[in-house]
Design a protein around this motif. Structure first.
Motif, PDB file in Angstrom:
ATOM      1  N   GLY A  17     -52.838  19.755   6.445  1.00 25.32           N
ATOM      2  CA  GLY A  17     -52.501  21.288   6.101  1.00 25.32           C
ATOM      3  C   GLY A  17     -51.626  21.732   6.027  1.00 25.32           C
ATOM      4  N   ASN A  18     -50.093  20.601   6.210  1.00 28.53           N
ATOM      5  CA  ASN A  18     -48.938  21.514   5.679  1.00 28.53           C
ATOM      6  C   ASN A  18     -48.687  20.100   5.351  1.00 28.53           C
ATOM      7  OD1 ASN A  18     -46.405  22.881   5.977  1.00 28.53           O
ATOM      8  ND2 ASN A  18     -46.282  22.232   7.721  1.00 28.53           N
ATOM      9  N   ALA A  19     -48.854  18.935   4.729  1.00 33.02           N
ATOM     10  CA  ALA A  19     -48.177  18.034   4.311  1.00 33.02           C
ATOM     11  C   ALA A  19     -46.690  18.362   2.962  1.00 33.02           C
ATOM     12  CB  ALA A  19     -48.882  17.129   3.322  1.00 33.02           C
ATOM     13  N   LEU A  45     -54.909  19.828 -16.779  1.00 32.60           N
ATOM     14  CA  LEU A  45     -54.847  21.431 -15.371  1.00 32.60           C
ATOM     15  C   LEU A  45     -54.571  20.286 -14.181  1.00 32.60           C
ATOM     16  CD1 LEU A  45     -57.260  22.528 -18.191  1.00 32.60           C
ATOM     17  CD2 LEU A  45     -56.888  24.564 -16.581  1.00 32.60           C
ATOM     18  N   VAL A  46     -54.078  20.885 -13.477  1.00 30.41           N
ATOM     19  CA  VAL A  46     -54.171  19.949 -11.924  1.00 30.41           C
ATOM     20  C   VAL A  46     -54.422  20.872 -10.662  1.00 30.41           C
ATOM     21  CG1 VAL A  46     -52.666  19.015 -10.905  1.00 30.41           C
ATOM     22  CG2 VAL A  46     -52.105  18.444 -13.290  1.00 30.41           C
ATOM     23  N   ALA A  47     -54.880  20.834 -10.147  1.00 29.29           N
ATOM     24  CA  ALA A  47     -55.715  21.829  -8.768  1.00 29.29           C
ATOM     25  C   ALA A  47     -54.477  21.414  -7.854  1.00 29.29           C
ATOM     26  CB  ALA A  47     -56.638  21.070  -8.162  1.00 29.29           C
ATOM     27  N   GLY A  48     -53.765  22.739  -7.868  1.00 33.28           N
ATOM     28  CA  GLY A  48     -52.465  22.564  -7.018  1.00 33.28           C
ATOM     29  C   GLY A  48     -52.961  22.265  -5.315  1.00 33.28           C
ATOM     30  N   PHE A  49     -51.967  22.736  -4.575  1.00 30.88           N
ATOM     31  CA  PHE A  49     -52.027  22.985  -3.538  1.00 30.88           C
ATOM     32  C   PHE A  49     -52.734  21.658  -2.749  1.00 30.88           C
ATOM     33  CE2 PHE A  49     -54.870  24.879   0.139  1.00 30.88           C
ATOM     34  CZ  PHE A  49     -54.356  25.301   1.627  1.00 30.88           C
ATOM     35  N   GLN A  50     -53.013  20.014  -2.901  1.00 30.52           N
ATOM     36  CA  GLN A  50     -53.220  19.248  -2.272  1.00 30.52           C
ATOM     37  C   GLN A  50     -52.867  17.969  -3.505  1.00 30.52           C
ATOM     38  OE1 GLN A  50     -57.311  18.208  -4.972  1.00 30.52           O
ATOM     39  NE2 GLN A  50     -56.639  20.289  -4.698  1.00 30.52           N
ATOM     40  N   GLY A  51     -52.664  16.918  -2.268  1.00 28.75           N
ATOM     41  CA  GLY A  51     -52.171  15.820  -2.967  1.00 28.75           C
ATOM     42  C   GLY A  51     -53.409  14.323  -1.974  1.00 28.75           C
ATOM     43  N   GLY A  88     -50.405  23.423   2.889  1.00 28.20           N
ATOM     44  CA  GLY A  88     -49.681  24.661   3.277  1.00 28.20           C
ATOM     45  C   GLY A  88     -49.428  25.930   1.957  1.00 28.20           C
ATOM     46  N   ARG A  89     -48.724  26.297   2.794  1.00 21.94           N
ATOM     47  CA  ARG A  89     -48.098  28.125   2.138  1.00 21.94           C
ATOM     48  C   ARG A  89     -46.896  27.985   0.666  1.00 21.94           C
ATOM     49  NH1 ARG A  89     -46.004  31.396   6.760  1.00 21.94           N
ATOM     50  NH2 ARG A  89     -44.670  30.331   7.166  1.00 21.94           N
ATOM     51  N   GLY A  90     -47.620  28.636  -0.288  1.00 19.92           N
ATOM     52  CA  GLY A  90     -46.893  28.331  -1.065  1.00 19.92           C
ATOM     53  C   GLY A  90     -47.194  26.663  -2.098  1.00 19.92           C
ATOM     54  N   GLY A  91     -48.429  25.947  -1.916  1.00 22.55           N
ATOM     55  CA  GLY A  91     -48.631  24.827  -1.864  1.00 22.55           C
ATOM     56  C   GLY A  91     -48.922  24.206  -3.194  1.00 22.55           C
ATOM     57  N   SER A  92     -48.930  25.358  -4.304  1.00 22.15           N
ATOM     58  CA  SER A  92     -49.272  25.401  -5.617  1.00 22.15           C
ATOM     59  C   SER A  92     -48.340  25.618  -6.767  1.00 22.15           C
ATOM     60  CB  SER A  92     -50.789  26.292  -6.204  1.00 22.15           C
ATOM     61  OG  SER A  92     -51.619  26.385  -5.675  1.00 22.15           O
ATOM     62  N   ALA A 106     -42.778  30.228  -2.913  1.00 24.87           N
ATOM     63  CA  ALA A 106     -42.493  30.151  -0.979  1.00 24.87           C
ATOM     64  C   ALA A 106     -41.793  29.035  -1.617  1.00 24.87           C
ATOM     65  CB  ALA A 106     -44.199  29.255  -1.266  1.00 24.87           C
ATOM     66  N   LEU A 107     -40.852  29.670  -0.206  1.00 21.57           N
ATOM     67  CA  LEU A 107     -39.011  28.318   0.195  1.00 21.57           C
ATOM     68  C   LEU A 107     -39.383  26.928  -0.016  1.00 21.57           C
ATOM     69  CD1 LEU A 107     -36.574  28.389   1.833  1.00 21.57           C
ATOM     70  CD2 LEU A 107     -37.854  28.249   3.572  1.00 21.57           C
ATOM     71  N   ARG A 108     -40.132  26.495   0.350  1.00 21.48           N
ATOM     72  CA  ARG A 108     -40.514  24.763  -0.243  1.00 21.48           C
ATOM     73  C   ARG A 108     -40.152  24.552  -1.077  1.00 21.48           C
ATOM     74  NH1 ARG A 108     -45.022  21.208   2.734  1.00 21.48           N
ATOM     75  NH2 ARG A 108     -44.321  22.187   4.408  1.00 21.48           N
ATOM     76  N   SER A 109     -41.169  25.447  -2.435  1.00 27.91           N
ATOM     77  CA  SER A 109     -41.230  25.342  -3.683  1.00 27.91           C
ATOM     78  C   SER A 109     -39.791  24.948  -4.356  1.00 27.91           C
ATOM     79  CB  SER A 109     -42.083  25.940  -4.143  1.00 27.91           C
ATOM     80  OG  SER A 109     -41.839  27.344  -4.338  1.00 27.91           O
TER      81      SER A 109
END
Length: 424
Positions: free
Chosen positions: A109-111, A132-138, A150-154, A213-216
């Motif tokens: 959920g927040n990797a 094309l790459v699916a965002g928000f995941q790894g 988590g938030r802003g993952g893409s 998003a801050l992390r990005s």
């Protein structure tokens, strides 16, 4: 040949028709002679709908299985967009995050992304394909499990791919024209910033600006990736985010912008033992429950022991879990009571010029006083002043500060754009 990474949020791919429009924009970029890698969020409300399905099974879905479920949304939108690109006569290849070489820590959920190995993407680009790459995941190498970011993952996925591929630019296509000096829905005369530095953008994101998003932004700053924030629906110039100093558009004033956030809660813990160990246990309890502490105020305790009160702000997403954890350890930590207040909003003034311009804090406080806004908590950094006030006064405070610091603009770029959501 230029390598461009483009990211489109959930509102940009909300329907099949919008997916087709995104495909047309991507193909147009590719036909200009550029290599293109695309990151898409899930379609519209897909993530919320998937979460609702999970909660129909159980109120507390297992984190591993929840992550497995949520990654489906991005896979759907990316596969559909690849089909649309192929229908336009271009080669396309959609990949999951793990297939694209995105490796993460193991927190469900927040990797966090720890490595991108883009060999598969390179091979497809060399074959002339749009990737094309699916965002928000790894994929976590420690557990071999799918994780979500988590938030802003893409946004973070796109910037991490741009860094690994040494892309010339990372374009974040969203439902606004770029980064504004304030939310144009509240301040119609907010200015579109043509350039903003990483440092100021980080502060804007942390203070509530939803464009990035801050992390990005942290990832982009660390890796030196230039970001171009643009509308997904038009051709306006947008905002560039990079390590260069803020340009003259922000330089009308020492201030870059005003941000606000009404998603947090004010938490007050009373009767805390005047003991560093007790304070440490309290803060650790919040952190272990996933809470993000902001604007902490530790009231002075009487000499020779006694008790003190601690007040802080918790981000909305983690407030309930953190409060439950604190109440569960009240006896162990030794405090008397914990209460929370959700009727609060944070307003922040951001600008690197604060370092060399005396009197900014005084003007800030005088402006809020004149507007009748009562300050409940105040905190400062070298380039930011933040205060907490009642939710009902947030808009008044934002408008007053924006005018007082001469951020209002009379040109057409200050007109409020349509907001359809922020994607992921």
């Amino acid at each position: 040949m230029v390598l461009i990474v483009q990211k489109y949020g959930g509102s940009s791919v909300h329907s099949i028709e919008r997916i087709r429009r995104v495909a047309e924009r991507v193909v147009a970029t590719h036909r200009e002679g550029h290599d293109v890698v695309v990151v898409l969020s899930a379609m519209g409300d897909t993530t919320d709908e998937l979460l609702d399905l999970a909660r129909q099974i159980t109120p507390l879905p297992h984190p591993r299985e929840r992550d497995m479920l949520l990654t489906v949304g991005e896979r759907i939108s990316n596969a559909l967009a690849a089909m649309a690109i192929r229908a336009l006569g271009e080669r396309a290849c959609s990949l999951t995050g793990p297939q694209a070489g995105v490796f993460t820590t193991s927190e469900y959920g927040n990797a966090r992304i720890v490595e991108v190995a883009p060999q598969r993407i390179r091979r497809e680009l060399d074959r002339g394909a749009i990737v094309l790459v699916a965002g928000f995941q790894g994929l976590s190498r420690d557990t071999d499990d799918i994780t979500t970011l988590g938030r802003g993952g893409s946004d973070t996925t796109a910037i991490a791919l741009a860094a690994a591929l040494k892309a010339d630019i990372c374009e974040i296509h969203t439902d606004v024209d770029g980064v504004y000096s304030a939310d144009p829905r509240i301040v119609p005369r907010a200015a579109l910033l043509h350039h903003i530095g990483y440092e100021a953008m980080q502060e804007m994101a942390a203070a509530g600006s939803k464009v990035l998003a801050l992390r990005s932004v942290e990832y982009a700053r660390r890796c030196g990736v230039p970001i171009h924030v643009r509308s997904a629906y038009g051709d306006r110039p947008g905002t560039t985010v990079s390590g260069a100093p803020d340009d003259a558009d922000a330089g009308r004033s020492t201030i870059t912008g005003v941000a606000h956030d009404t998603s947090g809660a004010k938490v007050t813990v009373t009767g805390v033992p005047n003991d560093p160990a007790a304070v440490g246990r309290l803060v650790r309890t919040v952190a272990d429950a996933g809470g993000e502490i902001d604007m902490l105020v530790h009231n002075a305790a009487p000499p020779k022991g006694g008790r003190t009160d601690i007040t802080f702000v918790l981000a909305g997403d983690g407030a309930l879990a953190a409060l439950a954890a604190l109440r569960g350890r009240a006896a162990e930590i030794g405090f008397e009571e914990v209460s929370h207040d959700e009727d609060v909003g944070k307003i922040s003034l951001i600008g690197s010029g604060m370092r060399t311009c005396p009197g900014v804090t005084a003007t800030f406080c005088e402006t809020l006083a004149a507007a009748g806004v009562n300050i409940e908590i105040i905190s400062t950094s070298e380039i930011r002043i933040s205060v907490l006030c009642r939710t009902a006064r947030v808009a008044d405070a934002v408008r007053a500060l924006h005018t007082a610091f001469r951020l209002d603009t009379d040109d057409s770029e200050g007109e409020a754009p349509v907001h359809a959501g922020t994607g992921r």
